[in-house]
Design an enzyme around this catalytic site. Structure first.
Site, PDB file in Angstrom:
ATOM      1  N   GLY A  97      63.284 -15.006 -46.611  1.00 24.57           N
ATOM      2  CA  GLY A  97      63.757 -16.361 -46.902  1.00 24.57           C
ATOM      3  C   GLY A  97      62.666 -17.124 -47.599  1.00 24.57           C
ATOM      4  O   GLY A  97      62.667 -18.380 -47.496  1.00 24.57           O
ATOM      5  N   HIS A 104      52.196 -19.045 -48.288  1.00 21.31           N
ATOM      6  CA  HIS A 104      52.074 -20.560 -47.450  1.00 21.31           C
ATOM      7  C   HIS A 104      52.365 -19.994 -46.028  1.00 21.31           C
ATOM      8  O   HIS A 104      53.264 -19.061 -45.666  1.00 21.31           O
ATOM      9  CB  HIS A 104      52.880 -21.686 -48.115  1.00 21.31           C
ATOM     10  CG  HIS A 104      54.384 -21.195 -48.363  1.00 21.31           C
ATOM     11  ND1 HIS A 104      54.762 -20.496 -49.402  1.00 21.31           N
ATOM     12  CD2 HIS A 104      55.428 -21.516 -47.459  1.00 21.31           C
ATOM     13  CE1 HIS A 104      55.970 -20.214 -49.514  1.00 21.31           C
ATOM     14  NE2 HIS A 104      56.562 -20.881 -48.267  1.00 21.31           N
TER      15      HIS A 104
HETATM   16  P1  5GP Z   1      59.501 -21.090 -47.911  1.00 21.41           P
HETATM   17  O1  5GP Z   1      61.160 -21.287 -48.034  1.00 21.41           O
HETATM   18  O2  5GP Z   1      59.127 -20.461 -49.294  1.00 21.41           O
HETATM   19  O3  5GP Z   1      59.166 -20.414 -46.793  1.00 21.41           O
HETATM   20  O4  5GP Z   1      59.053 -22.553 -48.131  1.00 21.41           O
HETATM   21  C1  5GP Z   1      58.832 -23.294 -49.079  1.00 21.41           C
HETATM   22  C2  5GP Z   1      58.720 -24.734 -48.566  1.00 21.41           C
HETATM   23  O5  5GP Z   1      57.999 -25.469 -49.734  1.00 21.41           O
HETATM   24  C3  5GP Z   1      59.838 -25.382 -48.129  1.00 21.41           C
HETATM   25  O6  5GP Z   1      59.877 -25.719 -46.768  1.00 21.41           O
HETATM   26  C4  5GP Z   1      60.148 -26.571 -49.179  1.00 21.41           C
HETATM   27  O7  5GP Z   1      60.549 -27.654 -48.466  1.00 21.41           O
HETATM   28  C5  5GP Z   1      58.497 -26.847 -49.470  1.00 21.41           C
HETATM   29  N1  5GP Z   1      58.484 -27.379 -50.720  1.00 21.41           N
HETATM   30  C6  5GP Z   1      59.056 -27.031 -51.926  1.00 21.41           C
HETATM   31  N2  5GP Z   1      58.681 -27.736 -52.827  1.00 21.41           N
HETATM   32  C7  5GP Z   1      57.905 -28.620 -52.440  1.00 21.41           C
HETATM   33  C8  5GP Z   1      56.989 -29.689 -53.094  1.00 21.41           C
HETATM   34  O8  5GP Z   1      57.099 -29.720 -54.352  1.00 21.41           O
HETATM   35  N3  5GP Z   1      56.268 -30.385 -52.395  1.00 21.41           N
HETATM   36  C9  5GP Z   1      56.187 -30.157 -50.837  1.00 21.41           C
HETATM   37  N4  5GP Z   1      55.431 -30.844 -50.369  1.00 21.41           N
HETATM   38  N5  5GP Z   1      56.820 -29.227 -50.493  1.00 21.41           N
HETATM   39  C10 5GP Z   1      57.896 -28.291 -51.007  1.00 21.41           C
END
Ligand code: 5GP
Ligand code: ZN
Length: 118
Positions: A97, A104
């Protein structure tokens, strides 16, 4: 692996090209609020070096993981989420996901979280 990836949203956050709500930073990591919070507390902890995901961690760069987890533990005390508890997640690749390809760790807290995830 490069220090900065010009197409990466999180590298742009690190380089102040995209604004974010920063909670903590030092020369190696950045902690900021997720833009789309899934819980009352939803932080993202990232290395400043562009690492795609946990699959790129090996003995040459794993020191950053130690640093990140020490900081999460410290932040949890400072944010007063350590007593009720919290969850640390890293999504890796398509089935994991992962939507942003810069390593991160999510820290979620402030409500009862469910298990298992969907
Ligand atoms: P993943 O789905 O890759 O585990 O998590 C990516 C996270 O990054 C998501 O929870 C999403 O809301 C967050 N995210 C995506 N773009 C941005 C952004 O421009 N700023 C911030 N603060 N969070 C972001
Ligand atoms: Zn990046």
């Amino acid at each position: 692996m490069s220090i900065t990836n010009q197409d990466c949203i999180f590298c742009k956050i690190i380089n102040n090209q995209i604004k974010s709500d920063i909670i903590y930073q030092d020369n190696r990591i950045l902690v900021f609020k997720d833009i789309n919070p899934e819980a009352p507390v939803h932080l993202l902890i990232i290395p400043k070096e562009h690492i795609k995901n946990i699959s790129e961690i090996n003995s040459s760069n794993s020191d950053i993981i130690k640093h990140i987890f020490e900081k999460i533990s410290e932040l949890a005390v400072n944010l007063n989420i350590n007593k009720d508890g919290y969850r640390v997640i890293t999504n890796c690749g398509k089935h994991g996901g992962q939507t942003v390809e810069h390593l991160h760790f999510h820290v979620l807290a402030g409500r009862q979280l469910q298990w298992p995830p969907g």
